[in-house]
Design an enzyme around this catalytic site. Structure first.
Site, mmCIF file in Angstrom:
data_model
loop_
_atom_site.group_PDB
_atom_site.id
_atom_site.type_symbol
_atom_site.label_atom_id
_atom_site.label_comp_id
_atom_site.label_asym_id
_atom_site.label_seq_id
_atom_site.Cartn_x
_atom_site.Cartn_y
_atom_site.Cartn_z
ATOM 1 N N CYS A 119 2.161 -3.824 11.837
ATOM 2 C CA CYS A 119 2.018 -2.872 10.611
ATOM 3 C C CYS A 119 1.074 -1.662 10.752
ATOM 4 C CB CYS A 119 1.593 -3.683 9.557
ATOM 5 S SG CYS A 119 2.308 -5.226 9.332
ATOM 6 N N HIS A 258 -1.738 0.423 4.397
ATOM 7 C CA HIS A 258 -0.469 -0.452 4.547
ATOM 8 C C HIS A 258 -0.330 -1.356 3.452
ATOM 9 C CE1 HIS A 258 2.351 -3.355 6.254
ATOM 10 N NE2 HIS A 258 1.524 -4.181 6.440
ATOM 11 N N ASN A 289 6.503 -5.712 2.114
ATOM 12 C CA ASN A 289 5.753 -5.330 3.436
ATOM 13 C C ASN A 289 6.913 -4.826 4.303
ATOM 14 O OD1 ASN A 289 4.481 -5.349 5.808
ATOM 15 N ND2 ASN A 289 3.370 -7.168 5.443
HETATM 16 N N1 ACO Z 1 6.816 -19.132 -4.226
HETATM 17 C C1 ACO Z 1 6.265 -20.220 -4.697
HETATM 18 N N2 ACO Z 1 5.143 -21.005 -4.137
HETATM 19 C C2 ACO Z 1 4.789 -20.579 -2.690
HETATM 20 C C3 ACO Z 1 5.601 -19.523 -2.238
HETATM 21 C C4 ACO Z 1 6.636 -18.801 -2.812
HETATM 22 N N3 ACO Z 1 7.304 -18.071 -2.477
HETATM 23 N N4 ACO Z 1 5.112 -19.249 -0.916
HETATM 24 C C5 ACO Z 1 4.125 -20.107 -1.044
HETATM 25 N N5 ACO Z 1 4.034 -20.800 -1.769
HETATM 26 C C6 ACO Z 1 2.972 -22.013 -2.211
HETATM 27 C C7 ACO Z 1 2.512 -22.700 -0.914
HETATM 28 O O1 ACO Z 1 3.381 -23.679 -0.515
HETATM 29 C C8 ACO Z 1 1.134 -23.276 -1.567
HETATM 30 O O2 ACO Z 1 1.704 -24.434 -2.268
HETATM 31 P P1 ACO Z 1 0.436 -25.728 -2.127
HETATM 32 O O3 ACO Z 1 -0.828 -25.258 -2.693
HETATM 33 O O4 ACO Z 1 1.209 -26.623 -2.940
HETATM 34 O O5 ACO Z 1 0.512 -26.064 -0.724
HETATM 35 C C9 ACO Z 1 0.636 -22.345 -2.534
HETATM 36 O O6 ACO Z 1 1.671 -21.498 -3.179
HETATM 37 C C10 ACO Z 1 -0.400 -21.364 -2.053
HETATM 38 O O7 ACO Z 1 -0.139 -20.747 -0.576
HETATM 39 P P2 ACO Z 1 -0.934 -19.907 0.240
HETATM 40 O O8 ACO Z 1 -0.231 -19.557 1.526
HETATM 41 O O9 ACO Z 1 -2.315 -20.470 0.326
HETATM 42 O O10 ACO Z 1 -0.838 -18.474 -0.631
HETATM 43 P P3 ACO Z 1 -1.657 -17.316 -0.583
HETATM 44 O O11 ACO Z 1 -2.325 -16.978 -2.077
HETATM 45 O O12 ACO Z 1 -2.381 -17.384 0.651
HETATM 46 O O13 ACO Z 1 -0.607 -16.259 -0.615
HETATM 47 C C11 ACO Z 1 0.543 -14.692 1.029
HETATM 48 C C12 ACO Z 1 0.497 -16.246 0.646
HETATM 49 C C13 ACO Z 1 1.132 -13.710 -0.026
HETATM 50 C C14 ACO Z 1 1.482 -14.611 2.338
HETATM 51 C C15 ACO Z 1 -1.021 -14.129 1.354
HETATM 52 O O14 ACO Z 1 -1.665 -15.157 2.146
HETATM 53 C C16 ACO Z 1 -0.925 -12.879 2.250
HETATM 54 O O15 ACO Z 1 -0.429 -11.869 1.694
HETATM 55 N N6 ACO Z 1 -1.215 -12.645 3.404
HETATM 56 C C17 ACO Z 1 -1.596 -11.550 4.153
HETATM 57 C C18 ACO Z 1 -0.484 -11.084 4.952
HETATM 58 C C19 ACO Z 1 -0.825 -9.963 5.612
HETATM 59 O O16 ACO Z 1 -1.602 -9.357 5.647
HETATM 60 N N7 ACO Z 1 0.177 -9.693 6.614
HETATM 61 C C20 ACO Z 1 -0.488 -8.831 7.596
HETATM 62 C C21 ACO Z 1 0.244 -7.829 7.901
HETATM 63 S S1 ACO Z 1 2.037 -8.090 7.995
HETATM 64 C C22 ACO Z 1 2.757 -7.372 9.465
HETATM 65 O O17 ACO Z 1 2.077 -7.186 10.354
HETATM 66 C C23 ACO Z 1 4.111 -7.558 9.776
#
Ligand code: ACO
Length: 332
Positions: A119, A258, A289
């Site tokens: 990214c 980003h 993203n």
């Molecule tokens: N729909 C519904 N529920 C979901 C989904 C979905 N699409 N995805 C995950 N959940 C659930 C999980 O199973 C979990 O359920 P549980 O509590 O029963 O286990 C719950 O939601 C919480 O999951 P988390 O992964 O803890 O959710 P979080 O709030 O962390 O959000 C996310 C996830 C959006 C991916 C976030 O962590 C994020 O944005 N991370 C950073 C991504 C990033 O910066 N990437 C870097 C750049 S990308 C690159 O370089 C290509």
């Protein structure tokens, strides 16, 4: 003619973008996996993303974005002396997507290479091109970020497939009399590479029937760990690059970050002491993203929408797999 005795200023002379037509909305995803529009919007800020056609590879999107950037710069492809493509979804391992792009632009001879910085690739690409222009070695450079993440997305994994989209953004860089790229801050931390990776297909885990069956050719991400790093590192990179110029949050007219998650961007705004609604450019809701292409398309759209005016101070800030990060201050 090479002139490496003098130092020049590098400015962005023109920007362009290309987004595939097909929209994949959260409502569409609700029919594919166990998710809801409400979860996706509140956790990420994403409402829809674009998906490229089967016959559209990274270089096909790149050439369209590049042509717009060239037109906006008032230049032709033959004026370009350096081509850098930032991508983690190249057309193929080799030849590089940059060489494919060069061929599609109808030029030969000038150096062309890809960079794999996830990214942060667009910010890295601008920083690299800046060195060549500043040194006087080249007059005009083309930096394109192009990603077809839909081909490396596991469409059964709800924790990642809602996040990504396809697209391309480009910039033509050249000498300017004043302003331009004022400061750069780049970094990486390979010890955390396992947090975001595409494990198979390389020399570590060559493609096999098993790697395909195990879906090892798709993005694997530890989202919540990465989230914490993103919040911290994006703020640190922003503070580092602005400190080089003695700037504070109030001196920045717009932040072009980003676009990984709206919550990361709100946290960044808070750390910089700026109003996210006024000073953080946001288009994640319509594209998701797009890795390196996210900040490239964001910069392009901010220009198109008149959010960036001559004389403005812009902070670009990116974070991604590697881990990698990069921030730039540009005086427009
Ligand atoms: N729909 C519904 N529920 C979901 C989904 C979905 N699409 N995805 C995950 N959940 C659930 C999980 O199973 C979990 O359920 P549980 O509590 O029963 O286990 C719950 O939601 C919480 O999951 P988390 O992964 O803890 O959710 P979080 O709030 O962390 O959000 C996310 C996830 C959006 C991916 C976030 O962590 C994020 O944005 N991370 C950073 C991504 C990033 O910066 N990437 C870097 C750049 S990308 C690159 O370089 C290509």
């Amino acid at each position: 003619m090479n002139n490496i005795e003098k130092t020049f200023r590098t400015g962005i002379l023109g920007v362009g973008k290309y987004l595939p037509e097909r929209r994949l909305t959260n409502a569409d995803l609700e029919k594919m996996i166990d998710t809801t529009d409400e979860w996706i919007v509140t956790r990420t800020g994403i409402k829809e993303r674009r998906i490229a056609r089967d016959d559209e590879a990274a270089s096909d999107m790149a050439v369209k974005a590049a042509q717009v950037a060239l037109k906006n710069a008032g230049l032709e492809a033959k004026d370009i002396e350096l081509i850098i493509v930032a991508t983690i979804t190249p057309d193929m391992f080799f030849p590089s997507t940059a060489c494919q792009l060069q061929y599609k632009l109808g030029i030969t001879g000038v150096p062309a290479f890809d960079i794999s910085v996830a990214c942060s690739g667009y910010v890295y690409g601008l920083a690299i091109a800046d060195q060549f222009i500043k040194s006087g070695l080249y007059k005009y450079a083309l930096v394109v970020a192009s990603e077809k993440l839909s081909t490396v997305t596991d469409w059964d994994d709800r924790s990642t497939c809602v996040l990504f989209g396809d697209g391309s953004g480009a910039a033509v860089l050249g000498r300017v009399d004043d302003g331009g790229i004022m400061a750069v801050s780049l970094g990486a931390d390979g010890s955390k590479g396992n947090l975001l990776q595409l494990p198979a297909g390389g020399s570590r885990m060559p493609a096999s029937k098993k790697t395909v069956e195990d879906k090892q050719h798709t993005i694997k991400m530890e989202g919540n760990v990465l989230f914490k790093h993103a919040v911290k590192i994006m703020a640190e990179a922003a503070l580092d690059v602005t400190a080089k110029l003695g700037l504070k949050g109030e001196d920045i007219d717009i932040i072009i970050p980003h676009q990984a998650n709206i919550r990361i961007l709100n946290a960044l705004a808070q750390r910089m002491g700026v109003d996210p609604d006024k000073k953080v450019y946001l288009n994640i809701y319509k594209y998701g993203n797009m890795s390196a292409a996210s900040s490239a398309v964001a910069l392009t759209e901010a220009v198109e929408e008149g959010r960036i005016k001559k004389g403005d101070t812009i902070l670009m800030d990116a974070f991604g797999g590697g881990l990698t990060w990069g921030a730039l201050v540009i005086k427009w």
